[in-house]
Enzyme design. Structure first.
Site, PDB file in Angstrom:
ATOM      1  N   ASP A  33      11.122  -5.313  57.337  1.00  0.00           N
ATOM      2  CA  ASP A  33      10.993  -6.554  56.585  1.00  0.00           C
ATOM      3  C   ASP A  33      10.734  -6.206  55.132  1.00  0.00           C
ATOM      4  O   ASP A  33      10.386  -5.068  54.800  1.00  0.00           O
ATOM      5  CB  ASP A  33       9.867  -7.426  57.140  1.00  0.00           C
ATOM      6  CG  ASP A  33      10.066  -8.909  56.869  1.00  0.00           C
ATOM      7  OD1 ASP A  33      11.042  -9.277  56.175  1.00  0.00           O
ATOM      8  OD2 ASP A  33       9.248  -9.718  57.345  1.00  0.00           O
ATOM      9  N   ASP A  34      10.919  -7.195  54.271  1.00  0.00           N
ATOM     10  CA  ASP A  34      10.688  -6.963  52.852  1.00  0.00           C
ATOM     11  C   ASP A  34       9.202  -6.864  52.534  1.00  0.00           C
ATOM     12  O   ASP A  34       8.788  -6.064  51.719  1.00  0.00           O
ATOM     13  CB  ASP A  34      11.359  -8.051  52.000  1.00  0.00           C
ATOM     14  CG  ASP A  34      10.957  -9.471  52.399  1.00  0.00           C
ATOM     15  OD1 ASP A  34      10.243  -9.674  53.408  1.00  0.00           O
ATOM     16  OD2 ASP A  34      11.399 -10.409  51.704  1.00  0.00           O
ATOM     17  N   ASP A  44       2.714 -10.291  54.335  1.00  0.00           N
ATOM     18  CA  ASP A  44       1.824 -11.117  53.514  1.00  0.00           C
ATOM     19  C   ASP A  44       0.601 -11.503  54.341  1.00  0.00           C
ATOM     20  O   ASP A  44      -0.404 -10.811  54.337  1.00  0.00           O
ATOM     21  CB  ASP A  44       2.595 -12.333  53.016  1.00  0.00           C
ATOM     22  CG  ASP A  44       1.839 -13.157  51.990  1.00  0.00           C
ATOM     23  OD1 ASP A  44       0.594 -13.052  51.916  1.00  0.00           O
ATOM     24  OD2 ASP A  44       2.484 -13.922  51.259  1.00  0.00           O
TER      25      ASP A  44
END
Length: 166
Positions: free
Chosen positions: A101-102, A105
């Site tokens: 994933d980027d 969070d």
């Protein structure tokens, strides 16, 4: 002291920077690969698709699939829901599978993915402190209150100066 403007806590990532960081992630992942190599890459859509493509190329992994987990509506996060699963026969419980994933969070997305693929190796390009423990490999940590602006969300345009006008 005045409150920061929204773009002052923003971390703007260009396509070039994303490419460099994804390649750096690939190099780290090569160092922790299973003895027989990675079997597949699973990109978390949509943010994980660009880094997953770069990582798959760098590590010569030809089998790539996706898992779609929706947790954001623009910039508001809600409950994470899987809207598309990877091929179960391909990924099994995750042994030898890289999940890319980027960003991690709050961790809601990765908690859902981890439950589905408990033995996968999860890697992100960027990580925030609140949930970085959910990721086995990442490249850059940013503060929890930083908003990352990815290149697929941006367009080139004029920007007003940070403070005041001259």
């Amino acid at each position: 002291m005045t409150d920061p403007l929204p773009h002052e806590k923003g971390f703007h990532v260009s396509w070039d920077q994303l490419h460099r960081d994804a390649r750096a992630l690939a190099w780290r992942l090569q160092g922790v690969a299973p003895e027989d190599g990675w079997r597949a890459v699973v990109a978390i859509t949509r943010g994980g698709m660009a880094p997953a493509m770069i990582i798959a190329r760098e590590l010569d992994i030809r089998t790539v699939d996706t898992i779609s987990v929706k947790s954001y509506d623009h910039q508001t996060q809600g409950q994470a829901v899987v809207t598309k699963h990877p091929d179960a026969e391909l990924v099994g419980d995750g042994h030898g599978v890289l999940v890319i994933d980027d960003l991690v969070d709050t961790g809601r997305t990765l908690e859902v993915v981890r439950a589905l693929l408990p033995h996968a190796h999860i890697a992100t390009v960027y990580a925030k402190p609140k949930s970085r423990q959910l990721v086995q490999t990442y490249v850059t940590e940013v503060s929890q209150d930083t908003w990352i602006f990815f290149p697929w969300d941006l367009a080139l345009q004029y920007v007003e100066p940070y403070r005041g006008r001259t």
